[in-house]
Scaffold this motif. Structure first.
Motif, PDB file in Angstrom:
ATOM      1  N   THR A 145       0.845  -1.189   0.000  1.00 56.23           N
ATOM      2  CA  THR A 145       0.000   0.000   0.000  1.00 56.23           C
ATOM      3  C   THR A 145       0.883   1.243   0.000  1.00 56.23           C
ATOM      4  N   PRO A 146       0.429   2.323  -0.658  1.00 52.91           N
ATOM      5  CA  PRO A 146       1.218   3.566  -0.647  1.00 52.91           C
ATOM      6  C   PRO A 146       1.430   4.069   0.772  1.00 52.91           C
ATOM      7  N   GLU A 147       2.567   4.670   1.014  1.00 48.81           N
ATOM      8  CA  GLU A 147       2.872   5.183   2.346  1.00 48.81           C
ATOM      9  C   GLU A 147       1.823   6.207   2.773  1.00 48.81           C
ATOM     10  N   GLY A 148       1.316   6.022   3.971  1.00 45.52           N
ATOM     11  CA  GLY A 148       0.330   6.942   4.512  1.00 45.52           C
ATOM     12  C   GLY A 148      -1.103   6.654   4.111  1.00 45.52           C
ATOM     13  N   GLN A 149      -1.313   5.650   3.267  1.00 44.27           N
ATOM     14  CA  GLN A 149      -2.674   5.338   2.827  1.00 44.27           C
ATOM     15  C   GLN A 149      -3.176   4.097   3.549  1.00 44.27           C
ATOM     16  N   ASP A 150      -4.402   4.158   4.041  1.00 40.83           N
ATOM     17  CA  ASP A 150      -4.998   3.016   4.712  1.00 40.83           C
ATOM     18  C   ASP A 150      -5.143   1.857   3.725  1.00 40.83           C
ATOM     19  N   PRO A 151      -4.827   0.617   4.151  1.00 35.14           N
ATOM     20  CA  PRO A 151      -4.942  -0.514   3.223  1.00 35.14           C
ATOM     21  C   PRO A 151      -6.325  -0.685   2.612  1.00 35.14           C
ATOM     22  N   PHE A 152      -7.373  -0.436   3.405  1.00 34.81           N
ATOM     23  CA  PHE A 152      -8.717  -0.590   2.849  1.00 34.81           C
ATOM     24  C   PHE A 152      -8.985   0.451   1.765  1.00 34.81           C
ATOM     25  N   GLU A 153      -8.457   1.652   1.932  1.00 34.15           N
ATOM     26  CA  GLU A 153      -8.608   2.647   0.872  1.00 34.15           C
ATOM     27  C   GLU A 153      -7.942   2.156  -0.410  1.00 34.15           C
ATOM     28  N   THR A 154      -6.764   1.558  -0.260  1.00 30.36           N
ATOM     29  CA  THR A 154      -6.073   1.019  -1.431  1.00 30.36           C
ATOM     30  C   THR A 154      -6.911  -0.055  -2.110  1.00 30.36           C
ATOM     31  N   ILE A 155      -7.470  -0.972  -1.327  1.00 29.37           N
ATOM     32  CA  ILE A 155      -8.282  -2.046  -1.893  1.00 29.37           C
ATOM     33  C   ILE A 155      -9.506  -1.471  -2.602  1.00 29.37           C
ATOM     34  N   VAL A 156     -10.178  -0.514  -1.982  1.00 33.96           N
ATOM     35  CA  VAL A 156     -11.388   0.042  -2.588  1.00 33.96           C
ATOM     36  C   VAL A 156     -11.055   0.821  -3.854  1.00 33.96           C
ATOM     37  N   ARG A 157      -9.955   1.554  -3.847  1.00 33.64           N
ATOM     38  CA  ARG A 157      -9.558   2.268  -5.075  1.00 33.64           C
ATOM     39  C   ARG A 157      -9.266   1.276  -6.203  1.00 33.64           C
ATOM     40  N   ASP A 158      -8.599   0.174  -5.878  1.00 32.71           N
ATOM     41  CA  ASP A 158      -8.345  -0.846  -6.891  1.00 32.71           C
ATOM     42  C   ASP A 158      -9.655  -1.480  -7.366  1.00 32.71           C
ATOM     43  N   MET A 159     -10.581  -1.647  -6.462  1.00 40.54           N
ATOM     44  CA  MET A 159     -11.875  -2.222  -6.808  1.00 40.54           C
ATOM     45  C   MET A 159     -12.647  -1.297  -7.762  1.00 40.54           C
ATOM     46  N   LEU A 160     -12.648  -0.019  -7.471  1.00 36.09           N
ATOM     47  CA  LEU A 160     -13.312   0.947  -8.339  1.00 36.09           C
ATOM     48  C   LEU A 160     -12.627   1.003  -9.707  1.00 36.09           C
ATOM     49  N   ALA A 161     -11.294   0.943  -9.712  1.00 34.57           N
ATOM     50  CA  ALA A 161     -10.556   0.967 -10.977  1.00 34.57           C
ATOM     51  C   ALA A 161     -10.881  -0.259 -11.834  1.00 34.57           C
ATOM     52  N   ALA A 162     -11.264  -1.363 -11.159  1.00 32.13           N
ATOM     53  CA  ALA A 162     -11.635  -2.584 -11.880  1.00 32.13           C
ATOM     54  C   ALA A 162     -13.078  -2.556 -12.369  1.00 32.13           C
ATOM     55  N   GLY A 163     -13.759  -1.455 -12.134  1.00 33.96           N
ATOM     56  CA  GLY A 163     -15.130  -1.316 -12.618  1.00 33.96           C
ATOM     57  C   GLY A 163     -16.189  -1.869 -11.686  1.00 33.96           C
ATOM     58  N   ILE A 164     -15.815  -2.134 -10.439  1.00 29.46           N
ATOM     59  CA  ILE A 164     -16.765  -2.662  -9.467  1.00 29.46           C
ATOM     60  C   ILE A 164     -17.354  -1.513  -8.665  1.00 29.46           C
ATOM     61  N   GLY A 165     -18.674  -1.475  -8.580  1.00 29.53           N
ATOM     62  CA  GLY A 165     -19.355  -0.438  -7.821  1.00 29.53           C
ATOM     63  C   GLY A 165     -19.909   0.658  -8.702  1.00 29.53           C
ATOM     64  N   ARG A 166     -20.888   1.338  -8.182  1.00 32.39           N
ATOM     65  CA  ARG A 166     -21.508   2.472  -8.864  1.00 32.39           C
ATOM     66  C   ARG A 166     -21.145   3.743  -8.138  1.00 32.39           C
ATOM     67  N   ARG A 167     -20.954   4.821  -8.885  1.00 35.77           N
ATOM     68  CA  ARG A 167     -20.599   6.115  -8.299  1.00 35.77           C
ATOM     69  C   ARG A 167     -21.682   7.137  -8.599  1.00 35.77           C
ATOM     70  N   GLY A 168     -21.858   8.059  -7.668  1.00 36.85           N
ATOM     71  CA  GLY A 168     -22.808   9.142  -7.862  1.00 36.85           C
ATOM     72  C   GLY A 168     -22.700  10.117  -6.716  1.00 36.85           C
TER      73      GLY A 168
END
Length: 288
Positions: free
Chosen positions: A235-258
């Motif tokens: 995980t990037p320094e200073g970034q929470d691991p769950f934030e990293t996982i969720v960002r990767d998940m969104l980048a993979a097209g999982i989830g809806r944004r609004g």
């Protein structure tokens, strides 16, 4: 004398207007929430803007959208839980809390204030039920509430048989209303199921009610505060691991944004979150 600066909600109200119940219903519907949904939600109220009526307005809007067949769930915890390390306090201090610390009571113990205003509001809502675990309790409202929260396992409370596991089994969803990405609690279920060398656990004691009496019980769980695994290399320094996982998940097209009010928001399928989380843990930390 200078006037005090306007608060964050006031600034958002000026920019976006008041966020009413009907507006919330429109925004939640546009995001994809629908009738009959079983949804766990995480909220940062200040990000939404000036919500006219506060938490009851938001809960009312969520109930309007999911309808009578839908169910809402939130993480509560316990605001007055003893710190894990109290057993290292001086003995007179330990003796004092062991003698007099009030027990966890699902019906009256306050939700952890760090989780925001919504969990406390929902757990107080008429008809809401709350799980029995003092440290990681969840509250739910709706026809699936008892199925989600009953018999919350004392040990491994994020694992099999937990409310998080049942959310997945019921085809539930996760709604992030302006909440930081690292607060996606369902990923703790992935941590609980995955295994890898060096997996971290905690053991602690809390008082609770049993047959109307205060008793002390010892619990064992993954280290959900410090991290169940060593994420430092992935995980990037200073970034929470769950934030990293969720960002990767969104980048993979999982989830809806609004947007809901002024808040950037996300809606996920619980099963997809779990599957992605397990795959990520296998690939990044060697979990199995």
């Amino acid at each position: 004398m200078d006037a005090p600066p306007p608060d964050h909600a006031a600034l958002l109200a000026r920019a976006h207007g008041p966020v009413t119940r009907s507006r919330l219903v429109r925004d939640l519907t546009a995001l994809g929430l629908g009738a009959g949904d079983v949804v766990m939600f995480h909220t940062r109220m200040s990000a939404i803007g000036y919500v006219a009526g506060g938490p009851p307005t938001l809960i009312g809007a969520l109930r309007d959208v999911v309808g009578e067949r839908g169910t809402l769930m939130v993480t509560c915890g316990w605001n007055d839980a003893l710190p894990y390390g109290f057993s290292e306090w001086p003995k007179p201090w330990q003796d004092a809390v062991r003698a007099e610390h009030p027990p966890y009571d699902p019906e009256s113990s306050e939700a952890d204030h760090d989780n925001g205003r919504l969990p406390e509001a929902l757990r107080r809502w008429p008809g809401a039920v709350r799980s029995r675990h003092p440290d990681v309790s969840l509250a739910a409202l709706g026809p699936a509430a008892t199925a989600l929260t009953a018999d919350h396992p004392w040990d491994d409370p994020h694992g099999p048989g937990s409310p998080l596991a049942r959310l997945v089994e019921l085809g539930g969803r996760v709604l992030m209303l302006g909440a930081p990405l690292e607060t996606l609690t369902l990923l703790h279920h992935a941590e609980a199921l995955a295994d890898a060398p060096g997996k971290r656990f905690v053991e602690y004691e809390q008082p609770l009610l049993a047959d109307g009496r205060r008793v002390w019980r010892r619990f064992r769980d993954i280290d959900s505060s410090g991290g169940a695994f060593d994420y430092s290399a992935v995980t990037p320094e200073g970034q929470d691991p769950f934030e990293t996982i969720v960002r990767d998940m969104l980048a993979a097209g999982i989830g809806r944004r609004g947007s809901v009010g002024a808040a950037g928001s996300h809606l996920f399928e619980a099963g997809e979150v779990l599957e992605f989380g397990l795959t990520w843990l296998r690939e990044k930390v060697g979990a199995r």
